[in-house]
Design a protein around this motif. Structure first.
Motif, PDB file in Angstrom:
ATOM      1  N   ALA A  27       0.838  -1.208   0.000  1.00  0.00           N
ATOM      2  CA  ALA A  27       0.000   0.000   0.000  1.00  0.00           C
ATOM      3  C   ALA A  27       0.868   1.251   0.000  1.00  0.00           C
ATOM      4  O   ALA A  27       0.581   2.225  -0.706  1.00  0.00           O
ATOM      5  CB  ALA A  27      -0.932  -0.004   1.215  1.00  0.00           C
ATOM      6  N   TYR A  51       2.402   1.704  -3.558  1.00  0.00           N
ATOM      7  CA  TYR A  51       1.449   2.248  -4.535  1.00  0.00           C
ATOM      8  C   TYR A  51       1.078   3.699  -4.223  1.00  0.00           C
ATOM      9  O   TYR A  51       0.844   4.497  -5.125  1.00  0.00           O
ATOM     10  CB  TYR A  51       0.194   1.371  -4.586  1.00  0.00           C
ATOM     11  CG  TYR A  51       0.423   0.036  -5.259  1.00  0.00           C
ATOM     12  CD1 TYR A  51       0.899  -0.036  -6.561  1.00  0.00           C
ATOM     13  CD2 TYR A  51       0.197  -1.157  -4.576  1.00  0.00           C
ATOM     14  CE1 TYR A  51       1.136  -1.257  -7.181  1.00  0.00           C
ATOM     15  CE2 TYR A  51       0.422  -2.383  -5.175  1.00  0.00           C
ATOM     16  CZ  TYR A  51       0.894  -2.430  -6.478  1.00  0.00           C
ATOM     17  OH  TYR A  51       1.129  -3.641  -7.078  1.00  0.00           O
ATOM     18  N   TYR A  52       1.045   4.047  -2.933  1.00  0.00           N
ATOM     19  CA  TYR A  52       0.800   5.444  -2.547  1.00  0.00           C
ATOM     20  C   TYR A  52       1.892   6.352  -3.105  1.00  0.00           C
ATOM     21  O   TYR A  52       1.611   7.401  -3.685  1.00  0.00           O
ATOM     22  CB  TYR A  52       0.751   5.535  -1.015  1.00  0.00           C
ATOM     23  CG  TYR A  52       0.817   6.945  -0.472  1.00  0.00           C
ATOM     24  CD1 TYR A  52      -0.303   7.755  -0.440  1.00  0.00           C
ATOM     25  CD2 TYR A  52       2.028   7.461   0.018  1.00  0.00           C
ATOM     26  CE1 TYR A  52      -0.236   9.048   0.068  1.00  0.00           C
ATOM     27  CE2 TYR A  52       2.101   8.746   0.515  1.00  0.00           C
ATOM     28  CZ  TYR A  52       0.959   9.541   0.538  1.00  0.00           C
ATOM     29  OH  TYR A  52       1.039  10.820   1.017  1.00  0.00           O
ATOM     30  N   TYR A  69      -3.566   5.177  -6.564  1.00  0.00           N
ATOM     31  CA  TYR A  69      -4.367   5.303  -5.346  1.00  0.00           C
ATOM     32  C   TYR A  69      -5.357   4.157  -5.152  1.00  0.00           C
ATOM     33  O   TYR A  69      -5.611   3.740  -4.021  1.00  0.00           O
ATOM     34  CB  TYR A  69      -5.081   6.648  -5.341  1.00  0.00           C
ATOM     35  CG  TYR A  69      -4.119   7.812  -5.347  1.00  0.00           C
ATOM     36  CD1 TYR A  69      -2.994   7.793  -4.536  1.00  0.00           C
ATOM     37  CD2 TYR A  69      -4.304   8.904  -6.175  1.00  0.00           C
ATOM     38  CE1 TYR A  69      -2.077   8.836  -4.544  1.00  0.00           C
ATOM     39  CE2 TYR A  69      -3.396   9.953  -6.190  1.00  0.00           C
ATOM     40  CZ  TYR A  69      -2.289   9.915  -5.377  1.00  0.00           C
ATOM     41  OH  TYR A  69      -1.393  10.937  -5.399  1.00  0.00           O
ATOM     42  N   SER A 121      -3.425   1.328  -3.752  1.00  0.00           N
ATOM     43  CA  SER A 121      -3.023   1.631  -2.387  1.00  0.00           C
ATOM     44  C   SER A 121      -4.177   1.390  -1.416  1.00  0.00           C
ATOM     45  O   SER A 121      -4.000   0.780  -0.353  1.00  0.00           O
ATOM     46  CB  SER A 121      -2.547   3.083  -2.285  1.00  0.00           C
ATOM     47  OG  SER A 121      -2.122   3.375  -0.969  1.00  0.00           O
ATOM     48  N   SER A 178      -4.363  -1.455   1.454  1.00  0.00           N
ATOM     49  CA  SER A 178      -4.591  -0.973   2.829  1.00  0.00           C
ATOM     50  C   SER A 178      -5.770  -1.696   3.466  1.00  0.00           C
ATOM     51  O   SER A 178      -5.707  -2.119   4.630  1.00  0.00           O
ATOM     52  CB  SER A 178      -4.839   0.534   2.831  1.00  0.00           C
ATOM     53  OG  SER A 178      -3.700   1.235   2.415  1.00  0.00           O
TER      54      SER A 178
END
Length: 638
Positions: free
Chosen positions: A128, A131-132, A137, A140, A144
């Motif tokens: 996560a 990817y953030y 997004y 992410s 998450s």
């Protein structure tokens, strides 16, 4: 020699970071230096790497790599997975996201093989974060939420908080401020000691307030975060706080303060080679230059931001920089360049945020909330079932009441026997204490009589003989030398009496404590016979007098045994005062002995040592092999 090696290793570890460590980190370094097994060293190395990653990413990376090598050598797969995740986190601090991704993949493969939920949750959270930082997004949020589900299953509150905090940061970047603020308020209501979580909550909430033009509230949160960073020695975490402060000052028209704090942020990020955060700061400096109508300077800052963002694959930064560059070109009457920049900005925006990704995020949220409600319904049904089982259990309990009474009676008998045994042990302790105190008092009496009685008489005899030497007339040189030999013999006897009285009643112990007394004792040993080194730590304050005396006698006995029996020419003694007591180590390079041979423990000296340490409720361990020397380790609770 063991003690010396551990000391050198500890000093090397302390030199890893350029910043002073807090007490928790210092404790971890000590434990890491003292670790003996590869598994223990792997776990402590990973924990240290995770702890210092924000303040010293280079040392964190070194520790994680060392832990990985140890784990691979020992085939310790759990430690391998943790090391890969720590390596990723250290690289993330330095914006090396692609290198870090390889290690997340390796950790994920091991976690799936082991079917370990805590590792799988940590892998999802690391994905996560990746990817953030890469501005993906929807992925992410997906990772998450996957992490949140596992952490909730494990009842890992800290893991849930970290996962939801990352989601709040995604919502803030997507300008979904109400949702971001709601998540932050939810997790900030839970007490936590993790400084990174605290500071990140403050920073993200300050960002939201800044975007809502609540500059005073935002600055108050940033200042609170900076104080926390200073207190916990986390300089890396201060950079985004400075950056947000600069933004607040910039949009408040305080350009000089804005520039000052942008450069503070830039300085910190360059120290840690955090190029992604540097890209954000150059973007903000571009905005500042634009607001000051310094268009050439603005273009330079924005192009620098774009270069850094492209280097790290930071799409959000590229999009924002091109969008701002459009405005700069327009203000500077460069229409063609403005159109090209705008098209480029929207190309990057479409790759990050479009209808598909927005729907994906909404779908993931819906699935998570639905599963959460279903879980709550199952809990309610389980409560009803539990109530029914309780009724059945109550009936059974009544039937078992008689049996419980019988067991209680038997337990009472057992407790009575235990009390008798405890009383016997108590009386044994009293008896041992009385013997040791009587022995010590007798030592004091004999030492006093030797020093004040015999010692004074011998000193007087020496003085009288010295007077006679000047009054007598010797018939020849031989007679004079014979008289001088008598004086020297008396003088030597005086010194011997003083030495014996001091050993029986050491002055160092009376004056300055255990460390001083031991040093005074070993200083009397001829270095040509045996070289003795002493290391002490934490003994600046006096400890309980009885403990000092007993420990001194034990060390004295150990040293005498080494001198008499070991054949050693080198002896290391260490005395360390720790939180839970005193640790003493006596290590020689003599011929050692066989621990399996019980005859080696039949001597009076060893029996005295064992009985004295037992009296102090301490532990005594021997490590010896024929030809390998001997180590005696003592721990006395404090």
């Amino acid at each position: 020699m063991k003690f010396t090696k551990l000391t050198i290793l500890f000093l090397l570890l302390l030199s890893f970071g350029g910043f002073a460590q807090n007490k928790e980190t210092e404790t971890l370094y000590r434990q890491y230096a003292a670790a003996t097994s590869s598994k223990q060293k792997t776990d402590l190395g990973n924990r240290l790497s995770w702890t210092i990653r924000s303040s010293d990413p280079d040392s964190a990376l070194d520790l994680a790599i060392s832990a990985l090598q140890l784990a691979e050598k020992e085939n310790y797969e759990y430690g391998e997975a943790q090391a890969h995740l720590c390596i990723n986190l250290a690289h993330a601090v330095k914006s090396n996201y692609e290198i870090g991704l390889e290690h997340i993949d390796k950790a994920q493969a091991i976690s799936e093989k082991l079917k370990n939920d805590s590792l799988l949750a940590a892998c999802n959270l690391n994905y996560a974060g990746y990817y953030y930082n890469k501005s993906n997004y929807s992925k992410s949020i997906e990772k998450s939420l996957a992490a949140v589900k596992i952490f909730e299953k494990l009842n890992d509150q800290l893991g849930v908080m970290r996962s939801k905090l990352l989601m709040a940061q995604v919502y803030q970047l997507k300008d979904d401020l109400p949702r971001a603020e709601a998540v932050l308020k939810e997790i900030s209501s839970v007490p936590v000691n993790d400084v990174k979580i605290k500071v990140t909550i403050l920073h993200t909430l300050a960002n939201i307030y800044g975007m809502e033009e609540k500059y005073e509230e935002a600055l108050a949160l940033d200042n609170e975060g900076i104080l926390l960073c200073d207190k916990e020695n986390s300089p890396y975490l201060k950079s985004p706080l400075y950056d947000n402060m600069a933004n607040c000052y910039m949009y408040s028209g305080k350009f000089d303060l804005a520039k000052k704090y942008f450069h503070e942020s830039l300085l910190l990020d360059s120290t840690f080679s955090n190029q992604k955060q540097m890209a954000d700061t150059y973007l903000n400096l571009g905005q500042l230059s634009l607001m000051q109508k310094k268009y050439t300077e603005a273009i330079g800052n924005l192009q620098h931001s774009i270069s850094l963002s492209k280097l790290k694959g930071y799409k959000q930064g590229i999009y924002q920089a091109y969008l701002l560059l459009t405005e700069v070109y327009r203000k500077n009457n460069q229409s063609d360049s403005a159109i090209v920049a705008l098209k480029t900005a929207y190309k990057y925006k479409d790759s990050m945020i479009n209808a598909s990704t927005e729907n994906k995020i909404a779908e993931l949220e819906t699935v998570y909330q639905t599963e959460k409600k279903e879980s709550q319904l199952k809990l309610q049904q389980a409560a009803i079932t539990k109530k029914n089982y309780f009724i059945v259990a109550l009936v059974i309990a009544l039937a078992l009441l008689t049996s419980i009474g019988f067991f209680f009676y038997r337990k009472r008998q057992f407790t009575d026997r235990m009390h008798v045994q405890q009383e016997v042990m108590k009386q044994q302790d009293i008896s041992t204490k009385a013997i040791i105190e009587a022995e010590e008092n007798e030592r004091k009496r004999i030492a006093a009589e030797l020093h004040d009685g015999v010692g004074q008489l011998m000193s007087a005899a020496k003085m009288n003989l010295s007077v006679f030497e000047h009054e007598l007339t010797f018939s020849d040189e031989n007679q004079k030398k014979a008289f001088e030999n008598v004086i020297n013999l008396v003088d030597e006897s005086c010194r011997e009496i003083r030495s014996v009285s001091h050993q029986m009643m050491p002055n160092g112990l009376l004056k300055s404590g255990l460390a001083s007394a031991v040093k005074e004792f070993i200083d009397k040993i001829d270095s040509r016979v045996m070289k003795v080194t002493l290391y002490t730590e934490g003994l600046g304050e006096r400890i309980e007098a009885n403990t000092e005396t007993v420990l001194y006698r034990v060390i004295q006995e150990c040293v005498n045994n080494v001198l008499k029996h070991s054949g050693a020419n080198h002896l290391d003694i260490s005395l360390i005062k720790e939180a839970d007591g005193i640790v003493a180590t006596i290590e020689d390079n003599g011929h050692g002995f066989d621990l399996a041979d019980k005859d080696n423990f039949e001597g009076i000296g060893l029996k005295n040592i064992i009985s004295r340490i037992t009296y102090l409720k301490g532990t005594l361990d021997f490590d010896s092999k024929p030809g390998k020397g001997t180590v005696i380790a003592i721990h006395v609770p404090g």
